[in-house]
Motif scaffolding. Structure first.
Motif, mmCIF file in Angstrom:
data_model
loop_
_atom_site.group_PDB
_atom_site.id
_atom_site.type_symbol
_atom_site.label_atom_id
_atom_site.label_comp_id
_atom_site.label_asym_id
_atom_site.label_seq_id
_atom_site.Cartn_x
_atom_site.Cartn_y
_atom_site.Cartn_z
ATOM 1 N N PHE A 20 34.443 35.253 41.973
ATOM 2 C CA PHE A 20 35.498 35.474 40.992
ATOM 3 C C PHE A 20 35.118 36.602 40.036
ATOM 4 N N LEU A 21 33.847 36.649 39.642
ATOM 5 C CA LEU A 21 33.360 37.728 38.786
ATOM 6 C C LEU A 21 33.569 39.083 39.464
ATOM 7 N N LEU A 22 33.365 39.153 40.771
ATOM 8 C CA LEU A 22 33.573 40.410 41.497
ATOM 9 C C LEU A 22 35.022 40.872 41.422
ATOM 10 N N HIS A 23 35.964 39.930 41.458
ATOM 11 C CA HIS A 23 37.378 40.296 41.316
ATOM 12 C C HIS A 23 37.616 40.943 39.953
ATOM 13 N N GLY A 24 37.074 40.339 38.909
ATOM 14 C CA GLY A 24 37.241 40.890 37.562
ATOM 15 C C GLY A 24 36.522 42.210 37.389
ATOM 16 N N PHE B 176 33.874 48.359 39.804
ATOM 17 C CA PHE B 176 32.751 48.118 40.702
ATOM 18 C C PHE B 176 32.810 46.676 41.169
ATOM 19 N N PRO B 177 32.916 46.415 42.421
ATOM 20 C CA PRO B 177 33.101 47.380 43.504
ATOM 21 C C PRO B 177 34.476 48.050 43.379
ATOM 22 N N TYR B 178 34.533 49.281 43.804
ATOM 23 C CA TYR B 178 35.728 50.095 43.628
ATOM 24 C C TYR B 178 36.851 49.655 44.562
ATOM 25 N N VAL B 179 38.020 49.414 43.986
ATOM 26 C CA VAL B 179 39.235 49.108 44.738
ATOM 27 C C VAL B 179 40.287 50.084 44.225
ATOM 28 N N GLN B 180 40.772 50.935 45.094
ATOM 29 C CA GLN B 180 41.663 52.019 44.675
ATOM 30 C C GLN B 180 42.920 51.508 43.971
ATOM 31 N N SER B 181 43.449 50.376 44.391
ATOM 32 C CA SER B 181 44.683 49.877 43.788
ATOM 33 C C SER B 181 44.500 49.476 42.323
ATOM 34 N N PHE B 182 43.258 49.314 41.862
ATOM 35 C CA PHE B 182 43.005 48.969 40.462
ATOM 36 C C PHE B 182 42.735 50.195 39.602
ATOM 37 N N GLU B 183 42.801 51.381 40.171
ATOM 38 C CA GLU B 183 42.598 52.613 39.422
ATOM 39 C C GLU B 183 43.720 52.744 38.391
#
Length: 137
Positions: A27-31, A38-45
């Motif tokens: 869950f921490l990784l999602h946040g 980090f980790p980079y997810v383009q849709s969260f840019e």
């Protein structure tokens, strides 16, 4: 107590802690991906902190860290279960197939929700700051 009953009774708190720690980390990784990229997810840019997804990211980052530590586990897990129920019905069920999470990509939201409900009732298990605080009191 039989041997068959003793094994689960002895290891339940430790396995409950493993479930809490692994779930908190995921869950921490999602946040972190939403807020820290980090980790980079383009849709969260370009994600705005003061948006629904930004608020979700803050809950996931802070809530995940608290779960890993086992601090305020019950109330944190209850709030996060609500967040995941909200995410499922707003983000996944609205795509159709409400009772078919496989069809609307909502499996992880449902699993997180029910794991958090379990932790809100069962508590942190072993290896938690909640347990350390209870022993000190």
């Amino acid at each position: 107590m039989t041997q068959q009953q003793a094994f689960p009774a002895r290891w339940t708190p430790q396995l409950q802690a493993v479930l809490r720690i692994v779930t908190g980390y995921l869950f921490l990784l999602h946040g972190a991906s939403k807020l820290l990229h980090f980790p980079y997810v383009q849709s969260f840019e370009g994600l705005q902190l003061f948006s629904l997804i930004g608020l979700a990211g803050a809950l996931e980052l802070v809530g995940g860290a608290l779960l890993i530590l086992g601090l305020f586990t019950r109330p944190v897990a209850f709030v996060l279960a609500g967040e995941m129920a909200f995410a499922y019905f707003m983000g996944h069920a609205s795509k159709g197939a409400v009772l078919m999470p496989l069809m609307n990509s909502g499996e992880s939201a449902v699993l997180f929700c029910f794991i958090f409900l379990f932790l809100s009732v069962a508590g942190a298990g072993a290896w938690s700051l909640d347990g350390k605080r209870a022993r000190a009191a």
